[in-house]
Scaffold this active site. Structure first.
Site, PDB file in Angstrom:
ATOM      1  N   PHE A 131     -33.762   3.215   9.174  1.00  0.00           N
ATOM      2  CA  PHE A 131     -34.749   3.414   8.111  1.00  0.00           C
ATOM      3  C   PHE A 131     -34.040   4.165   6.986  1.00  0.00           C
ATOM      4  CE2 PHE A 131     -37.996   6.325   6.326  1.00  0.00           C
ATOM      5  CZ  PHE A 131     -39.081   5.491   6.102  1.00  0.00           C
ATOM      6  N   ILE A 165     -28.769   8.717   7.010  1.00  0.00           N
ATOM      7  CA  ILE A 165     -29.400   7.562   7.643  1.00  0.00           C
ATOM      8  C   ILE A 165     -29.033   7.515   9.131  1.00  0.00           C
ATOM      9  CG2 ILE A 165     -29.743   5.054   7.543  1.00  0.00           C
ATOM     10  CD1 ILE A 165     -30.768   6.869   5.096  1.00  0.00           C
ATOM     11  N   GLU A 369     -38.458  13.875   8.326  1.00  0.00           N
ATOM     12  CA  GLU A 369     -39.818  13.303   8.264  1.00  0.00           C
ATOM     13  C   GLU A 369     -40.821  14.320   7.713  1.00  0.00           C
ATOM     14  OE1 GLU A 369     -41.105  10.629  11.318  1.00  0.00           O
ATOM     15  OE2 GLU A 369     -39.034  10.317  11.973  1.00  0.00           O
TER      16      GLU A 369
HETATM   17  C1  LIG Z   1     -30.652  14.752  11.467  1.00  0.00           C
HETATM   18  C2  LIG Z   1     -31.330  14.074  10.333  1.00  0.00           C
HETATM   19  C3  LIG Z   1     -31.674  12.738  10.414  1.00  0.00           C
HETATM   20  C4  LIG Z   1     -32.277  12.086   9.336  1.00  0.00           C
HETATM   21  N1  LIG Z   1     -32.556  10.733   9.419  1.00  0.00           N
HETATM   22  C5  LIG Z   1     -33.037  10.091   8.321  1.00  0.00           C
HETATM   23  C6  LIG Z   1     -33.240   8.672   8.339  1.00  0.00           C
HETATM   24  O1  LIG Z   1     -33.013   7.999   9.357  1.00  0.00           O
HETATM   25  N2  LIG Z   1     -33.656   8.058   7.219  1.00  0.00           N
HETATM   26  C7  LIG Z   1     -33.918   8.746   6.065  1.00  0.00           C
HETATM   27  O2  LIG Z   1     -34.295   8.127   5.077  1.00  0.00           O
HETATM   28  N3  LIG Z   1     -33.743  10.099   6.014  1.00  0.00           N
HETATM   29  C8  LIG Z   1     -33.313  10.781   7.112  1.00  0.00           C
HETATM   30  N4  LIG Z   1     -33.121  12.147   7.072  1.00  0.00           N
HETATM   31  C9  LIG Z   1     -33.360  12.859   5.811  1.00  0.00           C
HETATM   32  C10 LIG Z   1     -34.562  13.770   5.867  1.00  0.00           C
HETATM   33  O3  LIG Z   1     -35.741  13.037   5.796  1.00  0.00           O
HETATM   34  C11 LIG Z   1     -34.393  14.773   4.716  1.00  0.00           C
HETATM   35  O4  LIG Z   1     -33.348  15.655   5.118  1.00  0.00           O
HETATM   36  C12 LIG Z   1     -35.658  15.547   4.421  1.00  0.00           C
HETATM   37  O5  LIG Z   1     -36.600  14.705   3.814  1.00  0.00           O
HETATM   38  C13 LIG Z   1     -35.375  16.730   3.507  1.00  0.00           C
HETATM   39  O6  LIG Z   1     -34.655  16.317   2.395  1.00  0.00           O
HETATM   40  P1  LIG Z   1     -33.321  17.096   1.955  1.00  0.00           P
HETATM   41  O7  LIG Z   1     -32.444  17.207   3.138  1.00  0.00           O
HETATM   42  O8  LIG Z   1     -32.780  16.419   0.745  1.00  0.00           O
HETATM   43  O9  LIG Z   1     -33.827  18.535   1.611  1.00  0.00           O
HETATM   44  P2  LIG Z   1     -34.515  18.990   0.242  1.00  0.00           P
HETATM   45  O10 LIG Z   1     -35.468  17.955  -0.242  1.00  0.00           O
HETATM   46  O11 LIG Z   1     -33.434  19.442  -0.678  1.00  0.00           O
HETATM   47  O12 LIG Z   1     -35.356  20.227   0.741  1.00  0.00           O
HETATM   48  C14 LIG Z   1     -34.695  21.440   1.152  1.00  0.00           C
HETATM   49  C15 LIG Z   1     -35.722  22.392   1.696  1.00  0.00           C
HETATM   50  O13 LIG Z   1     -36.654  22.711   0.696  1.00  0.00           O
HETATM   51  C16 LIG Z   1     -37.868  23.094   1.286  1.00  0.00           C
HETATM   52  N5  LIG Z   1     -38.963  22.360   0.616  1.00  0.00           N
HETATM   53  C17 LIG Z   1     -39.094  21.020   0.457  1.00  0.00           C
HETATM   54  N6  LIG Z   1     -40.210  20.721  -0.219  1.00  0.00           N
HETATM   55  C18 LIG Z   1     -40.797  21.914  -0.510  1.00  0.00           C
HETATM   56  C19 LIG Z   1     -41.979  22.277  -1.197  1.00  0.00           C
HETATM   57  N7  LIG Z   1     -42.776  21.353  -1.728  1.00  0.00           N
HETATM   58  N8  LIG Z   1     -42.269  23.610  -1.318  1.00  0.00           N
HETATM   59  C20 LIG Z   1     -41.459  24.558  -0.803  1.00  0.00           C
HETATM   60  N9  LIG Z   1     -40.322  24.254  -0.125  1.00  0.00           N
HETATM   61  C21 LIG Z   1     -40.003  22.968   0.015  1.00  0.00           C
HETATM   62  C22 LIG Z   1     -37.790  22.758   2.783  1.00  0.00           C
HETATM   63  O14 LIG Z   1     -37.519  23.946   3.521  1.00  0.00           O
HETATM   64  C23 LIG Z   1     -36.588  21.830   2.836  1.00  0.00           C
HETATM   65  O15 LIG Z   1     -35.939  21.898   4.086  1.00  0.00           O
HETATM   66  C24 LIG Z   1     -32.560  12.817   8.154  1.00  0.00           C
HETATM   67  C25 LIG Z   1     -32.217  14.170   8.077  1.00  0.00           C
HETATM   68  C26 LIG Z   1     -31.617  14.802   9.141  1.00  0.00           C
HETATM   69  C27 LIG Z   1     -31.264  16.262   9.006  1.00  0.00           C
END
Ligand SMILES: Cc1cc2nc3c(=O)[nH]c(=O)nc-3n(C[C@H](O)[C@H](O)[C@H](O)COP(=O)(O)OP(=O)(O)OC[C@H]3O[C@@H](n4cnc5c(N)ncnc54)[C@H](O)[C@@H]3O)c2cc1C
Length: 392
Positions: A131, A165, A369
């Site tokens: 995904f 991913i 997620e």
């Molecule tokens: C092991 C792993 C597997 C994954 N697998 C997939 C996959 O298969 N497919 C896919 O598409 N993605 C995948 N992801 C991505 C995952 O969905 C994202 O890491 C997640 O959505 C957070 O995005 P980011 O890492 O860019 O953090 P950012 O968007 O930069 O956020 C950083 C931090 O900001 C804080 N934050 C976020 N929003 C807010 C808010 N509104 N108010 C206050 N604080 C906030 C939270 O603490 C967050 O952890 C995976 C991630 C990991 C770590």
């Protein structure tokens, strides 16, 4: 299989208890960390194949006609599957979850041609799914994604990157969300099935995380995808991504629950055998306080998780309930696992003992997620909508 009294809760039907018991028997006989697991790609492929051959992956896809166990994915079954697998082996839970999440958009909105090409192979464990939504500059703010898909005759041409991913590098196909530009923001995104061997798709980077599983950054450079590979209508992709996540969000809570239950089992085994001060660790009241906290946190998380799963299976909306379940179960599991590791003392930080593995496994569940903060926002928005109907 540990304490199974919760399977008598009114959220379940008799087949759910049978399902959980049968999967536990299978997992006990078939799973477990092995020396060969140092090659995480191979370890993951083996688990997908084993889960498929044993029939468990049928529960991760919808449509009996396409190899699914039922026409609509049963949320309680996928939650019990993830909880049970996570208790035995984090990578098996990961393999199960990704087959569902990676093919979920096809189950929900695919054409018959797309379903027949992909879903039976996913259900048999013969094709590995992924995904691809997140990008280097759009994680929590997923609607800001920039990967572009331009229509050019009978093809879309994809350019851009996807990162984090899961199954990146071993997947047979990726469900990719890209900007097609029908409207600004979330309404200008479409979903595509991109086969792993498509020209113009490369694995730009493999990412090594604290609990190893296949993970990669993908790069699309003039990658031509036939129009027939678009899932659903143009511009409807973001909605489809959210619907897919909605099916599986409660199951993330269930996986956290499985990790927490295993941690409690490990803690109980240790405190009842570790000799200390003329007795065992379990005799000390502070130990008992810690055990009581762990068990209560687990039951709170289980109640929220299976309420959300049951409610979804009744066809009701679970926006608030699934967010509560994911938030409480993942944050709670982190605390339970930390407490279990503490009870193990120095032995708890030795590389690869079960509590140390759980300590690493749980961390990402509070981020992916929808991070915990995002779940809090969903809950608050839903609450406020009740009293302030103009809340978006
Ligand atoms: C092991 C792993 C597997 C994954 N697998 C997939 C996959 O298969 N497919 C896919 O598409 N993605 C995948 N992801 C991505 C995952 O969905 C994202 O890491 C997640 O959505 C957070 O995005 P980011 O890492 O860019 O953090 P950012 O968007 O930069 O956020 C950083 C931090 O900001 C804080 N934050 C976020 N929003 C807010 C808010 N509104 N108010 C206050 N604080 C906030 C939270 O603490 C967050 O952890 C995976 C991630 C990991 C770590």
């Amino acid at each position: 299989m540990g304490d199974t009294r919760y399977l008598a809760w009114p959220f379940f039907e008799s087949q759910h208890a049978q399902f959980a018991a049968a999967l536990d028997v299978w997992a006990t006989a078939s799973l477990g960390h092995t020396a060969a697991d140092h090659d995480v790609d191979d370890a993951c492929r083996r688990r997908v194949r084993a889960l498929g051959e044993a029939g468990w992956l049928q529960h991760a896809v919808g449509g009996k006609q396409w190899g699914g166990a039922a026409d609509v994915i049963d949320t309680r079954s996928i939650c019990l599957a993830r909880e049970t697998l996570a208790r035995h082996d984090g990578l098996a839970d990961f393999a199960f979850a990704m087959q569902g999440l990676g093919s979920g958009a096809i189950t929900l909105a695919g054409t018959d041609g797309q379903k027949s090409r992909y879903l039976p192979r996913v259900a048999r464990g013969e094709a590995i799914a992924a995904f691809a939504l997140s990008e280097p500059d759009s994680g929590s703010d997923a609607a800001a994604l920039q990967c572009a898909a331009r229509l050019n005759g009978a093809h879309y041409v994809l350019d851009g990157e996807k990162t984090w991913i899961s199954n990146g590098g071993i997947a047979d196909f990726y469900v990719v969300f890209a900007r097609t530009g029908e409207a600004p923001g979330a309404r200008g995104i479409s979903a595509f099935i991109v086969d792993a061997d498509a020209d113009g798709l490369e694995i730009a980077e493999r990412i090594d995380v604290i609990a190893p599983h296949p993970l990669a950054r993908l790069r699309f450079t003039g990658c031509r995808v036939p129009v027939e590979q678009r899932i659903g209508a143009a511009g409807e992709g973001f909605k489809l991504a959210m619907r897919t996540l909605d099916v599986f969000r409660t199951s993330v809570a269930a996986a956290a629950l499985g990790f927490a239950r295993r941690a409690l089992d490990e803690a109980l085994a240790r405190v009842t055998t570790r000799k200390m001060f003329g007795g065992v660790l379990a005799d000390l009241q502070l130990t008992q306080s810690s055990l009581a906290e762990m068990a209560t946190t687990i039951d709170s998380a289980a109640l929220l998780t299976y309420r959300a799963a049951w409610q979804r299976d009744q066809g009701q909306s679970v926006t608030r309930e699934a967010a509560m379940a994911k938030y409480v179960a993942t944050e709670g599991a982190q605390k339970v696992i930390d407490a279990a590791l503490q009870l193990w003392g120095g032995m708890g930080v030795v590389h690869d003992v079960p509590v140390e593995r759980l300590y690493r496994e749980i961390r990402a569940l509070r981020i992916y997620e929808g991070a915990s903060e995002v779940q809090q926002l969903i809950i608050a928005r839903d609450l406020l909508r009740d009293v302030r109907p103009s809340t978006p």
